[in-house]
Motif scaffolding. Structure first.
Motif, PDB file in Angstrom:
ATOM      1  N   ARG A 200       0.949  -1.121   0.026  1.00 23.45           N
ATOM      2  CA  ARG A 200      -0.240  -0.031  -0.107  1.00 23.45           C
ATOM      3  C   ARG A 200       0.901   1.188   0.063  1.00 23.45           C
ATOM      4  N   THR A 201       2.093   1.080   0.092  1.00 25.95           N
ATOM      5  CA  THR A 201       2.957   2.366   0.467  1.00 25.95           C
ATOM      6  C   THR A 201       4.169   2.237  -0.686  1.00 25.95           C
ATOM      7  N   CYS A 202       4.656   3.341  -1.137  1.00 27.42           N
ATOM      8  CA  CYS A 202       6.310   3.394  -1.980  1.00 27.42           C
ATOM      9  C   CYS A 202       7.191   3.031  -1.001  1.00 27.42           C
ATOM     10  N   ILE A 203       8.456   2.766  -1.410  1.00 26.21           N
ATOM     11  CA  ILE A 203       9.385   2.354  -0.755  1.00 26.21           C
ATOM     12  C   ILE A 203       9.989   3.426   0.265  1.00 26.21           C
ATOM     13  N   ALA A 204       9.708   4.791  -0.237  1.00 20.62           N
ATOM     14  CA  ALA A 204      10.265   5.922   0.508  1.00 20.62           C
ATOM     15  C   ALA A 204       9.510   6.174   1.833  1.00 20.62           C
ATOM     16  N   CYS A 205       8.091   5.939   1.645  1.00 16.51           N
ATOM     17  CA  CYS A 205       7.098   6.006   2.904  1.00 16.51           C
ATOM     18  C   CYS A 205       7.292   4.718   3.639  1.00 16.51           C
ATOM     19  N   GLN A 206       7.522   3.788   3.210  1.00 20.83           N
ATOM     20  CA  GLN A 206       7.545   2.422   4.039  1.00 20.83           C
ATOM     21  C   GLN A 206       8.782   2.509   4.803  1.00 20.83           C
ATOM     22  N   SER A 207       9.918   3.199   4.079  1.00 24.12           N
ATOM     23  CA  SER A 207      11.231   3.341   5.109  1.00 24.12           C
ATOM     24  C   SER A 207      10.780   4.164   6.244  1.00 24.12           C
ATOM     25  N   VAL A 208      10.091   5.298   6.051  1.00 20.28           N
ATOM     26  CA  VAL A 208       9.749   6.178   7.048  1.00 20.28           C
ATOM     27  C   VAL A 208       9.036   5.205   8.165  1.00 20.28           C
ATOM     28  N   ARG A 209       7.905   4.510   7.697  1.00 20.25           N
ATOM     29  CA  ARG A 209       7.342   3.587   8.758  1.00 20.25           C
ATOM     30  C   ARG A 209       7.956   2.852   9.527  1.00 20.25           C
ATOM     31  N   ASP A 210       9.020   2.214   8.812  1.00 17.11           N
ATOM     32  CA  ASP A 210       9.973   1.005   9.253  1.00 17.11           C
ATOM     33  C   ASP A 210      10.906   1.625  10.467  1.00 17.11           C
ATOM     34  N   GLN A 211      11.258   3.031  10.366  1.00 19.92           N
ATOM     35  CA  GLN A 211      11.980   3.546  11.168  1.00 19.92           C
ATOM     36  C   GLN A 211      11.164   3.962  12.559  1.00 19.92           C
ATOM     37  N   ALA A 212       9.790   4.169  12.426  1.00 17.53           N
ATOM     38  CA  ALA A 212       9.062   4.472  13.451  1.00 17.53           C
ATOM     39  C   ALA A 212       8.697   3.411  14.406  1.00 17.53           C
ATOM     40  N   VAL A 213       8.982   2.251  13.986  1.00 18.95           N
ATOM     41  CA  VAL A 213       8.497   0.826  14.587  1.00 18.95           C
ATOM     42  C   VAL A 213       9.701   0.646  15.823  1.00 18.95           C
ATOM     43  N   GLN A 214       9.237   0.608  17.028  1.00 18.88           N
ATOM     44  CA  GLN A 214       9.915   0.533  18.270  1.00 18.88           C
ATOM     45  C   GLN A 214       9.825  -1.003  18.758  1.00 18.88           C
ATOM     46  N   HIS A 215      10.925  -1.866  18.676  1.00 22.69           N
ATOM     47  CA  HIS A 215      10.833  -3.165  19.037  1.00 22.69           C
ATOM     48  C   HIS A 215      11.455  -3.150  20.569  1.00 22.69           C
ATOM     49  N   SER A 216      10.683  -3.973  21.310  1.00 19.08           N
ATOM     50  CA  SER A 216      10.680  -4.391  22.859  1.00 19.08           C
ATOM     51  C   SER A 216      12.150  -5.192  22.860  1.00 19.08           C
TER      52      SER A 216
END
Length: 87
Positions: free
Chosen positions: A58-74
């Motif tokens: 549902r997203t382009c590579i640039a927007c998905q990269s931004v989303r991936d950086q926002a994810v915080q892993h415990s």
């Protein structure tokens, strides 16, 4: 080797459960279905090769990269935390 009141293999069971939980979470977050032709975030066209490689994207590579950086892993294994067992 288990210690205290734990049975043998309990530590490996915790590790296996943690890995299983991570795999199930990743599968649940994997897009499925028909891919969008335009990015949901920015409206730019999604390249055909990306849509073919990731069905349901549902997203382009640039927007998905931004989303991936926002994810915080415990980094805490809640199943193995002694604090959670003592409460």
């Amino acid at each position: 080797m288990a210690g205290g009141w734990t049975r043998d293999g309990a530590v490996q069971d915790q590790i296996d459960d943690t890995v299983k939980d991570a795999v199930l979470r990743a599968r649940a977050l994997t897009p499925q279905g028909e891919s969008a032709e335009e990015c949901d975030d920015c409206g730019e066209p999604i390249p055909p090769k990306r849509r073919a490689a990731l069905p349901g994207v549902r997203t382009c590579i640039a927007c998905q990269s931004v989303r991936d950086q926002a994810v915080q892993h415990s980094t805490i294994n809640r199943r193995g935390s002694k604090d959670s067992q003592l409460r």
